[in-house]
Design a protein around this motif. Structure first.
Motif, mmCIF file in Angstrom:
data_model
loop_
_atom_site.group_PDB
_atom_site.id
_atom_site.type_symbol
_atom_site.label_atom_id
_atom_site.label_comp_id
_atom_site.label_asym_id
_atom_site.label_seq_id
_atom_site.Cartn_x
_atom_site.Cartn_y
_atom_site.Cartn_z
ATOM 1 N N ARG A 121 0.832 -1.214 0.000
ATOM 2 C CA ARG A 121 0.000 0.000 0.000
ATOM 3 C C ARG A 121 0.860 1.255 0.000
ATOM 4 N NH1 ARG A 121 -3.583 -3.078 3.292
ATOM 5 N NH2 ARG A 121 -2.470 -2.429 5.184
ATOM 6 N N ALA A 122 1.967 1.239 0.762
ATOM 7 C CA ALA A 122 2.867 2.397 0.768
ATOM 8 C C ALA A 122 3.480 2.611 -0.615
ATOM 9 C CB ALA A 122 3.955 2.199 1.823
ATOM 10 N N LEU A 123 3.833 1.517 -1.304
ATOM 11 C CA LEU A 123 4.402 1.624 -2.644
ATOM 12 C C LEU A 123 3.380 2.213 -3.606
ATOM 13 C CD1 LEU A 123 6.700 0.989 -4.652
ATOM 14 C CD2 LEU A 123 5.728 -1.311 -4.899
ATOM 15 N N GLY A 124 2.141 1.729 -3.574
ATOM 16 C CA GLY A 124 1.104 2.253 -4.459
ATOM 17 C C GLY A 124 0.798 3.707 -4.154
ATOM 18 N N MET A 125 0.800 4.094 -2.873
ATOM 19 C CA MET A 125 0.509 5.482 -2.505
ATOM 20 C C MET A 125 1.598 6.410 -3.033
ATOM 21 S SD MET A 125 -0.207 6.984 1.314
ATOM 22 C CE MET A 125 -1.447 5.739 1.549
ATOM 23 N N HIS A 182 4.298 11.490 -3.339
ATOM 24 C CA HIS A 182 4.896 11.867 -2.041
ATOM 25 C C HIS A 182 5.385 10.621 -1.332
ATOM 26 C CE1 HIS A 182 3.453 15.988 -2.425
ATOM 27 N NE2 HIS A 182 2.246 15.513 -2.738
ATOM 28 N N PRO A 183 6.381 10.791 -0.447
ATOM 29 C CA PRO A 183 6.893 9.632 0.286
ATOM 30 C C PRO A 183 5.795 9.001 1.149
ATOM 31 C CG PRO A 183 8.404 11.485 0.479
ATOM 32 C CD PRO A 183 7.152 12.018 -0.141
ATOM 33 N N ALA A 184 5.857 7.685 1.273
ATOM 34 C CA ALA A 184 4.923 6.942 2.117
ATOM 35 C C ALA A 184 5.714 5.966 2.976
ATOM 36 C CB ALA A 184 3.891 6.201 1.268
ATOM 37 N N PHE A 185 5.140 5.661 4.209
ATOM 38 C CA PHE A 185 5.873 4.828 5.161
ATOM 39 C C PHE A 185 5.037 3.607 5.510
ATOM 40 C CE2 PHE A 185 7.354 9.160 5.745
ATOM 41 C CZ PHE A 185 8.718 9.010 5.788
ATOM 42 N N ALA A 186 5.760 2.564 5.925
ATOM 43 C CA ALA A 186 5.111 1.329 6.371
ATOM 44 C C ALA A 186 6.082 0.587 7.265
ATOM 45 C CB ALA A 186 4.707 0.467 5.189
ATOM 46 N N PRO A 193 9.226 8.402 -4.299
ATOM 47 C CA PRO A 193 9.098 8.460 -5.765
ATOM 48 C C PRO A 193 10.310 9.165 -6.418
ATOM 49 C CG PRO A 193 7.693 10.100 -4.744
ATOM 50 C CD PRO A 193 8.281 9.299 -3.622
ATOM 51 N N ILE A 194 10.674 8.688 -7.650
ATOM 52 C CA ILE A 194 11.761 9.294 -8.424
ATOM 53 C C ILE A 194 11.156 9.833 -9.718
ATOM 54 C CG2 ILE A 194 13.954 8.871 -9.603
ATOM 55 C CD1 ILE A 194 14.456 6.626 -7.634
ATOM 56 N N PHE A 195 11.421 11.105 -9.984
ATOM 57 C CA PHE A 195 10.823 11.788 -11.134
ATOM 58 C C PHE A 195 11.842 11.932 -12.270
ATOM 59 C CE2 PHE A 195 8.385 13.019 -7.464
ATOM 60 C CZ PHE A 195 7.083 13.075 -7.928
ATOM 61 N N THR A 220 10.205 3.993 -8.047
ATOM 62 C CA THR A 220 10.021 4.247 -6.610
ATOM 63 C C THR A 220 11.152 3.557 -5.861
ATOM 64 O OG1 THR A 220 7.625 4.376 -6.800
ATOM 65 C CG2 THR A 220 8.534 3.937 -4.616
ATOM 66 N N LEU A 221 11.839 4.354 -5.026
ATOM 67 C CA LEU A 221 12.947 3.847 -4.220
ATOM 68 C C LEU A 221 12.401 3.415 -2.862
ATOM 69 C CD1 LEU A 221 15.986 3.407 -3.658
ATOM 70 C CD2 LEU A 221 16.048 5.793 -2.849
ATOM 71 N N MET A 222 12.738 2.221 -2.467
ATOM 72 C CA MET A 222 12.306 1.713 -1.173
ATOM 73 C C MET A 222 13.528 1.396 -0.328
ATOM 74 S SD MET A 222 9.187 -0.832 -2.335
ATOM 75 C CE MET A 222 8.713 -1.098 -0.618
#
Length: 485
Positions: free
Chosen positions: A105-109, A115-119, A136-138, A146-148
């Motif tokens: 869910r954090a990856l999809g958000m 915007h960055p998301a946390f889990a 996210p990388i633009f 997306t960098l995790m």
């Protein structure tokens, strides 16, 4: 133990202490957990932003170099996923596989919002927990990947475990101390209650001399001890007085009844003349009169004790009443060559019962006559002092010892049982009745005497607060209105 008050009080202290500690632990855990999450998230944001900036400045075909370089010094897991879901780089086990739905869910958000998301993969205090950021990388204004980054919280868990271990030990110690302190305080507070129970049982068993000796510092216990001691003292005094009263009343009534019975038995042994029967009946009538006087006096005292002594409060000319009572005794005094010296101020007015005041003065003058020697003088005086009238009856008799004066107004008490009385043995109730009557008039009665110097009885009664000038003017107006009518 918990059936006792001290046990329940100690249990209450433990329960309150445990509740406070649990509440404090929850609040502390929530505050620290939020603080730790914020610090870890801030660190992840800084690291992810730094790496994302390098990737955005590098062609997608050359991202492997900065990724490998970052992975060499980064201790956590790294995963780079393209916009079409292809995994571009992974330094460790897949974060998506470890985190499950929360990480997905954090990856999809991050892809949708930009915007960055946390889990988190597990609970914060779980040993295998990893805090994950999806950054996210633009490229050319659109999200291309997306960098995790994953950060292990094992070190945080160690700190939390140590904190809870220390907190648990201190909590147990605190609970034990609270239980001991509560039990001790309850025991100390209830020790006077146990003494009160023990003394109350002894008093209930008949030992009225027992008193509480508690030195409790608590004000409430001290007040209770003083009240109970006073109650025990009053009970003892009342019981002793009742016993003495019963014994004295029985003695006073038994003697005339025995005499009366003996005279009747003697009269019935053989026939007698009419004159002899009349003489015996007159003697018996005198004895019955004495018994009746004792019974009437006892009824008067009983009514006074019950607060039912009838007092008809009216305006009373005390000067006139004292003079009349004194004149009524002149013939009696003259029979023993005793003179009466009266010094009574005029216009002494009080609110009182004329019958009861007259009875009091009769008792005092009769008492003075009983003890006054022949050819002596009895003094009757009345004067005003501080809005009160002081009445004094003084004789020149043998006097009363100082140790006997305190009990002189007790029922059936005689200062000297062997002393000869001019009109026979008295019951010892006259002065007790005088005191009850004076008390009912808000007055005081006392005695001053020394052996060999006679005895002086004093009565203080409050004067009636009346403006005599106003009273005379009122009478004048009433008289004028009557004449006009």
């Amino acid at each position: 133990m918990f059936r006792t008050f001290r046990g329940r009080l100690a249990l209450l202290y433990v329960s309150l202490e445990l509740g406070i500690l649990l509440f404090a632990g929850v609040v502390l855990y929530t505050a620290l957990a939020n603080r730790v999450y914020n610090e870890v998230d801030e660190q992840l944001v800084n690291q992810a932003a730094s790496l994302a900036s390098k990737l955005e400045d590098t062609s997608i075909y050359f991202w492997s170099a900065p990724m490998n370089q970052f992975a060499d010094h980064y201790a956590g897991a790294i995963q780079l996923i393209s916009a079409n879901g292809i995994e571009i780089f992974r330094s460790d086990r897949s974060l998506i596989d470890r985190g499950g739905n929360d990480v997905s869910r954090a990856l999809g958000m991050a892809f949708r919002s930009g915007h960055p998301a946390f889990a988190s993969t597990e609970s914060l205090l779980n040993k295998a927990n990893i805090r994950v950021i999806a950054f996210p990388i633009f490229s050319d204004g659109r999200i291309v990947a997306t960098l995790m980054l994953g950060h292990s919280t094992a070190d945080i868990r160690s700190v939390f475990n140590l904190m809870y271990l220390i907190g648990g030990i201190l909590g147990i110690i605190s609970i034990l101390i609270s239980a001991a302190a509560g039990y001790y305080m309850a025991k100390r507070a209830l020790d006077p209650i146990q003494e009160i129970t023990r003394i109350a049982r002894a008093v209930a068993a008949g030992d009225l001399s027992r008193r509480l000796t508690s030195r409790a510092q608590e004000k409430e216990i001290g007040v209770l001890v003083r009240v109970l001691n006073k109650m025990f003292a009053d009970l003892e005094t009342s019981f002793i007085t009742q016993k003495r009263f019963t014994a004295d009343a029985s003695h006073e009534l038994r003697l005339p009844l025995t005499i009366l019975k003996g005279e009747i038995e003697v009269a019935l042994r053989h026939p007698r003349s009419e004159q002899e029967y009349q003489q015996i009946l007159r003697q018996q009538l005198d004895m019955i009169d004495r018994i009746q006087r004792i019974v009437n006096d006892l009824l008067t005292l009983a009514s006074a004790d019950a607060g039912q002594l009838e007092m008809i409060q009216t305006e009373l000319d005390l000067s006139l009443l004292l003079q009349e009572v004194g004149q009524q005794h002149l013939i009696l005094f003259d029979s023993q060559h005793i003179s009466l010296d009266m010094e009574i101020e005029d216009d002494l007015e009080i609110m009182g019962d004329a019958t009861q005041i007259e009875r009091t003065m009769m008792n005092l003058l009769s008492n003075a006559f009983k003890h006054a020697p022949e050819y002596s003088t009895i003094y009757l005086s009345a004067h005003v002092t501080d809005r009160s009238v002081i009445i004094c009856v003084r004789d020149e008799g043998p006097g009363i010892a100082e140790e006997q004066q305190g009990r002189l107004f007790d029922r059936f008490y005689r200062a000297d049982d062997a002393r000869c009385r001019k009109d026979g043995q008295g019951a010892g109730l006259g002065l007790a009745i005088c005191k009850r009557i004076v008390d009912a008039h808000d007055g005081d009665i006392w005695v001053k005497s020394r052996p060999g110097e006679g005895a002086a009885f004093f009565i203080r009664l409050p004067l009636m607060a009346i403006d005599k000038g106003h009273q005379q003017r009122l009478r004048h107006v009433v008289a004028e209105n009557a004449d006009a009518a």
